[in-house]
Design a protein around this motif. Structure first.
Motif, short mmCIF file in Angstrom:
data_model
loop_
_atom_site.label_atom_id
_atom_site.label_comp_id
_atom_site.label_asym_id
_atom_site.label_seq_id
_atom_site.Cartn_x
_atom_site.Cartn_y
_atom_site.Cartn_z
N GLN A 39 0.84 -1.18 0.00
CA GLN A 39 0.00 0.00 0.00
C GLN A 39 0.88 1.24 0.00
N ALA A 40 0.70 2.06 -1.00
CA ALA A 40 1.40 3.33 -1.10
C ALA A 40 0.51 4.43 -0.55
N PRO A 41 1.10 5.54 -0.12
CA PRO A 41 0.30 6.65 0.41
C PRO A 41 -0.75 7.13 -0.58
N GLY A 42 -1.98 7.27 -0.11
CA GLY A 42 -3.05 7.74 -0.95
C GLY A 42 -3.62 6.71 -1.91
N LYS A 43 -3.16 5.48 -1.83
CA LYS A 43 -3.64 4.44 -2.73
C LYS A 43 -4.23 3.28 -1.94
N GLU A 44 -5.04 2.50 -2.61
CA GLU A 44 -5.61 1.32 -1.99
C GLU A 44 -4.58 0.21 -1.88
N ASN A 77 8.87 -21.59 8.93
CA ASN A 77 7.63 -20.84 9.02
C ASN A 77 7.77 -19.45 8.42
N THR A 78 8.40 -19.40 7.27
CA THR A 78 8.75 -18.13 6.67
C THR A 78 8.38 -18.11 5.19
N VAL A 79 7.85 -16.99 4.75
CA VAL A 79 7.60 -16.75 3.34
C VAL A 79 8.45 -15.56 2.90
N TYR A 80 8.91 -15.60 1.66
CA TYR A 80 9.81 -14.58 1.15
C TYR A 80 9.22 -13.91 -0.09
N LEU A 81 9.64 -12.70 -0.30
CA LEU A 81 9.33 -11.99 -1.52
C LEU A 81 10.62 -11.40 -2.06
N GLN A 82 11.14 -12.02 -3.10
CA GLN A 82 12.34 -11.53 -3.76
C GLN A 82 11.94 -10.55 -4.84
N MET A 83 12.45 -9.34 -4.76
CA MET A 83 12.10 -8.29 -5.70
C MET A 83 13.35 -7.81 -6.41
N ASN A 84 13.30 -7.82 -7.72
CA ASN A 84 14.41 -7.37 -8.55
C ASN A 84 13.94 -6.25 -9.46
N SER A 85 14.91 -5.57 -10.04
CA SER A 85 14.61 -4.47 -10.97
C SER A 85 13.58 -3.52 -10.39
N LEU A 86 13.81 -3.11 -9.18
CA LEU A 86 12.85 -2.27 -8.48
C LEU A 86 12.69 -0.92 -9.14
N LYS A 87 11.47 -0.42 -9.08
CA LYS A 87 11.11 0.86 -9.66
C LYS A 87 10.60 1.78 -8.56
N PRO A 88 10.67 3.09 -8.77
CA PRO A 88 10.13 4.02 -7.76
C PRO A 88 8.66 3.75 -7.44
N GLU A 89 7.89 3.29 -8.40
CA GLU A 89 6.49 2.99 -8.16
C GLU A 89 6.27 1.76 -7.29
N ASP A 90 7.34 1.03 -6.99
CA ASP A 90 7.25 -0.07 -6.04
C ASP A 90 7.29 0.41 -4.59
N THR A 91 7.54 1.68 -4.40
CA THR A 91 7.60 2.24 -3.05
C THR A 91 6.25 2.07 -2.36
N ALA A 92 6.27 1.43 -1.20
CA ALA A 92 5.04 1.16 -0.47
C ALA A 92 5.39 0.46 0.84
N VAL A 93 4.41 0.34 1.69
CA VAL A 93 4.51 -0.56 2.83
C VAL A 93 4.04 -1.93 2.37
N TYR A 94 4.86 -2.92 2.60
CA TYR A 94 4.56 -4.28 2.16
C TYR A 94 4.10 -5.11 3.34
N TYR A 95 3.00 -5.82 3.15
CA TYR A 95 2.39 -6.63 4.18
C TYR A 95 2.32 -8.09 3.74
#
Length: 120
Positions: A39-44, A77-95
């Protein structure tokens, strides 16, 4: 009660990579599917990725497909999210989220989130 704790968020430059982790209490990871949202600021809140109980099925939002990989280690008991080639629009709080009916798109338990910031 199910508890989730995300970690790994950071400030990175565009084009960089990051791996987020989510630890689930009481060994419930092996019983439930898991999802990542952001969720990014001002977005759903936006769906990012899903993985089923044993990692056989994975699903990604079109906005991140090809750049993101979801995985899990049930022994930890762990799940991962590997993120590559990150973009500014990926900026958010990740849950991370889970629940007994994730296969129906329902998530009942949520972590508090971890901040990902991608600079230009």
């Amino acid at each position: 009660q199910v508890q989730l704790a995300e970690s790994g968020g950071d400030l990175v430059q565009a084009g960089g990579s990051l791996r987020l982790s989510c630890v689930v209490s009481r060994g419930t990871l092996s019983m439930y599917g898991m999802g990542w949202f952001r969720q990014a600021p001002g977005k759903e809140r936006e769906f990012v990725a899903f993985i089923d109980t044993n990692g056989s099925v994975r699903n990604y939002a079109s906005s991140v497909k090809g750049r993101v990989t979801i995985s899990r280690d049930n022994a930890k008991n762990t799940v991962y999210l590997q993120m590559n080639s990150l973009k500014p629009e990926d900026t958010a709080v990740y849950y991370c989220a889970t629940g007994p009916r994730t296969y129906r798109g329902e998530y009942d338990y949520w972590g508090q989130g971890t901040q990902v910031t991608v600079s230009s």
